[in-house]
Every structure is written in structure tokens, then in C-alpha cells.
Enzyme design. Structure first.
Site, PDB file in Angstrom:
ATOM      1  CE  LYS A 142      -8.154  50.855  40.440  1.00  0.00           C
ATOM      2  NZ  LYS A 142      -7.610  51.539  39.255  1.00  0.00           N
ATOM      3  CE  LYS A 202      -8.275  47.204  39.012  1.00  0.00           C
ATOM      4  NZ  LYS A 202      -7.705  48.404  38.517  1.00  0.00           N
TER       5      LYS A 202
HETATM    6  C1  PBG Z   1      -5.537  52.183  36.480  1.00  0.00           C
HETATM    7  C2  PBG Z   1      -5.703  50.710  36.487  1.00  0.00           C
HETATM    8  C3  PBG Z   1      -5.006  49.793  37.266  1.00  0.00           C
HETATM    9  C4  PBG Z   1      -5.491  48.535  36.932  1.00  0.00           C
HETATM   10  C5  PBG Z   1      -6.460  48.701  35.962  1.00  0.00           C
HETATM   11  N1  PBG Z   1      -6.594  50.075  35.712  1.00  0.00           N
HETATM   12  C6  PBG Z   1      -3.893  50.044  38.205  1.00  0.00           C
HETATM   13  C7  PBG Z   1      -4.166  50.518  39.552  1.00  0.00           C
HETATM   14  O1  PBG Z   1      -5.271  50.852  39.922  1.00  0.00           O
HETATM   15  O2  PBG Z   1      -3.200  50.579  40.289  1.00  0.00           O
HETATM   16  C8  PBG Z   1      -5.022  47.258  37.558  1.00  0.00           C
HETATM   17  C9  PBG Z   1      -5.411  46.006  36.855  1.00  0.00           C
HETATM   18  C10 PBG Z   1      -4.650  44.794  37.285  1.00  0.00           C
HETATM   19  O3  PBG Z   1      -4.020  44.739  38.352  1.00  0.00           O
HETATM   20  O4  PBG Z   1      -4.689  43.837  36.519  1.00  0.00           O
HETATM   21  N2  PBG Z   1      -5.129  52.677  35.230  1.00  0.00           N
END
Ligand code: PBG
Length: 310
Positions: free
Chosen positions: A179, A231
Site C-alpha cells: 500500500k 494499492k
Molecule cells: C484504510 C483504507 C484507506 C483506503 C482503503 N483502506 C484509506 C487510507 O489509507 O488513507 C483507501 C481506499 C480508496 O482510496 O479508495 N482504512
């Protein structure tokens, strides 16, 4: 001659369940996406099942007054995410995979994904124990998979252990493995009413780092992740391909809120053909090697894909 086909069962729809609303509320920066009550979330999950989707990814949006330093609403058995999961599982049972996002950022007053140390930084190891509690609460509510998204080191192992000890050895883990500290989560933070200001560069991957991302995925796999995720997705297809090439478990890719919003905004101005852009993007993510695509366009895509096969 077509070499890549996307099937609706590969698609996962993110779904927001919010406390303190009595009817669905639109998210302005994510056209077509709503905050749901547990009941309307269950109805949407049933629609996702009818459309042939593989699963839903459930997020909880607590009332501001329920946020605190440690994010305790995240493991409250009556917390909004647990109530949403319960309502969904009561409706779809085991016909649809119900995945719980396992994190603290929606629930902490500071908006970070973990608990903080005395200096105000995220305390990795103290957060692991809390994640275990959250995952167990989600499994108890009926989630088939938990999806730790905080990027703490050791989170998959800690959650696996906590689930096993609590008797949930059949609950799987979809690890947000690679991520990135991306700018593309902006609209999501509106969707969950995030209290966050600042950056997550101390625990998420630098967008410039490919080898580090592949290593993160390998570590999660070694800690017994049942699936790994990259991601964002579309801006990181090289990472999707690299992780898919070496991974022994299914690979998911999350076409995130900002990626979705860019297509929606351009389509709204008639600068892009919405349908063609979403279909092409999903095909590109699968072509790069993703087995599963998490996307806000999942329901539309399923309809278009079925139509195209006719
Ligand atoms: C954390 C989480 C996020 C997203 C998915 N899980 C937010 C972040 O990391 O700031 C983002 C997904 C998206 O932008 O569609 N709970």
C-alpha cells in the site's frame, strides 16, 4: 483473439456503512457511491450477489463522538462496522465473500492507522495487538475475510494468531500488502469523514519504490496472508505484475477512490467515455496480473461485462 477477459466474480465492491444516518447519503467526491445504513448496505450486498460479484469490502464510518485516541469503536461488538457486517451476512450468508477492512484510521480522533506513541508517531508494535482485537470482532460479526490496511510490520502474523486463538481459524486474511503513501485516497477520506491531516510516509510505501513493494508482499505471504493486495492499482501496474509473477497466493488490486474519481470527473465533462474507460481500466489491471479487482465501478462493470458476452 482476446487474451484477457474480466469476469464479474473477480470484482469486489467497496461499501461504506455509516452511523447516525437513517437513509443513504451520497459522497460528493465519489459519484455513484453512498454511505449506507446497515439495512441498505445489506440490500446493496444482495444486489452485488445478484450481479455475480465476488465480494464486498466493508468500511465503517463512526459518529465523530465515537472516535478516540485508540479507535476503540473499531472493535466494539456494537460498533458500526460490526453492525454493517452482521446485517450483510444475515442477508447474503456465504453466497458472497464479505471482507472487512481492518484498520483504525476511520475510528481514531487523529485519523492515523495505528495508535500513537508519546512523541505522536505511530507505534507499530502497540498497534498489532489492537489489530488482533479488531479482526476478532469482525470475524465474530461474520466477516469471511479480514483485510488489514494499516501497513504495520507484522500485522498479518499478529492477526492470524489472534484469529486462531479466538477460534476463527477459517477466517482468511486479504493483506493490503503493498500500500503506497498515495495522493489518490483523497475522495475516500470524504467517504469516511476522516479526521486525518498529515502524511503516512512512515508506514506506507514510497510511490517511487518497486522493490520495497514486492518485498512487503513477500513478507505478508510468509506471515500467512491468504491473498495479497497492491494499492492503488492503475498507476501501479508494474507492481501488480511484479507481485503476481512471484506470488503463490491470489493477487488483488484496489482501483482506489482517486483513480475512480478521475474517470468520473472526466466523463462528467464528456472528456471520456465512462463505460469504455472503466472497462479498459479493469482489463488493464487484470492483464497486469490481478486475480481480483476492488473497484467502485464493480456493479456497472458486471452489467457491462455480461452485456458484452452476449
Ligand atoms: C484504510 C483504507 C484507506 C483506503 C482503503 N483502506 C484509506 C487510507 O489509507 O488513507 C483507501 C481506499 C480508496 O482510496 O479508495 N482504512
Amino acid at each position: 483473439m482476446r487474451q484477457t477477459r474480466v469476469h464479474p466474480a473477480q470484482l469486489v465492491l467497496p461499501l461504506f456503512v455509516a452511523d447516525g444516518i437513517d437513509r443513504p447519503a451520497p459522497v460528493p467526491s465519489l459519484p455513484g457511491v453512498l454511505q449506507h445504513t446497515p439495512a441498505t448496505a445489506a440490500a446493496l450486498a444482495a444486489e452485488a450477489h445478484r450481479a455475480g460479484l465476488g465480494g464486498v469490502l466493508v468500511f465503517g464510518v463512526p459518529a465523530d463522538t465515537d472516535k478516540d485516541d485508540t479507535g476503540s469503536a473499531a472493535w466494539d461488538p456494537d460498533g458500526i462496522q460490526q453492525r454493517g457486517i452482521k446485517a450483510i451476512v444475515e442477508t447474503v450468508g456465504d453466497d458472497l465473500v464479505v471482507i472487512a477492512d481492518t484498520c483504525l484510521d476511520e475510528f481514531t480522533s487523529h485519523g492515523h492507522c495505528g495508535v500513537l506513541d508519546a512523541a505522536g508517531g505511530v507505534d507499530n508494535d502497540a498497534t498489532l495487538e489492537v489489530y488482533g482485537r479488531v479482526a476478532v470482532a469482525q470475524a465474530r460479526a461474520g466477516a469471511h475475510l479480514v483485510a488489514p490496511s494499516g501497513m504495520m510490520d507484522g500485522q498479518v502474523r499478529a492477526i492470524r494468531r489472534a484469529l486462531d486463538v479466538a477460534g476463527f481459524s477459517d477466517t482468511g486474511i486479504l493483506a493490503y500488502a503493498a500500500k503506497f503513501a498515495s495522493s489518490l485516497y483523497g475522495p475516500f477520506r470524504d467517504a469516511v469523514g476522516s479526521s486525518f491531516a498529515g502524511h503516512r510516509r512512515t508506514y506506507q510505501v514510497d510511490p517511487a519504490n518497486a522493490r520495497e513493494a514486492v518485498r512487503e508482499a513477500a513478507l505478508d505471504e510468509a506471515e500467512a496472508a491468504d491473498m495479497v493486495m497492491v494499492k492503488p492499482a492503475a498507476a501501479y501496474l508494474d507492481i501488480v505484475a511484479a507481485v503476481a509473477a512471484r506470488s503463490q497466493v491470489p493477487v488483488a488490486a484496489y482501483h482506489v477512490s482517486g483513480e475512480y474519481a478521475m474517470i468520473e470527473a472526466a466523463a462528467d465533462r464528456r472528456w471520456l467515455d465512462r463505460r469504455a474507460a472503466h472497462l479498459e481500466t479493469a482489463a488493464g489491471i487484470v492483464r497486469a496480473g490481478a486475480d481480483i479487482v476492488i473497484t467502485y465501478a464493480a456493479l456497472d462493470l458486471a452489467g457491462w461485462l455480461v452485456e458484452a458476452e452476449r
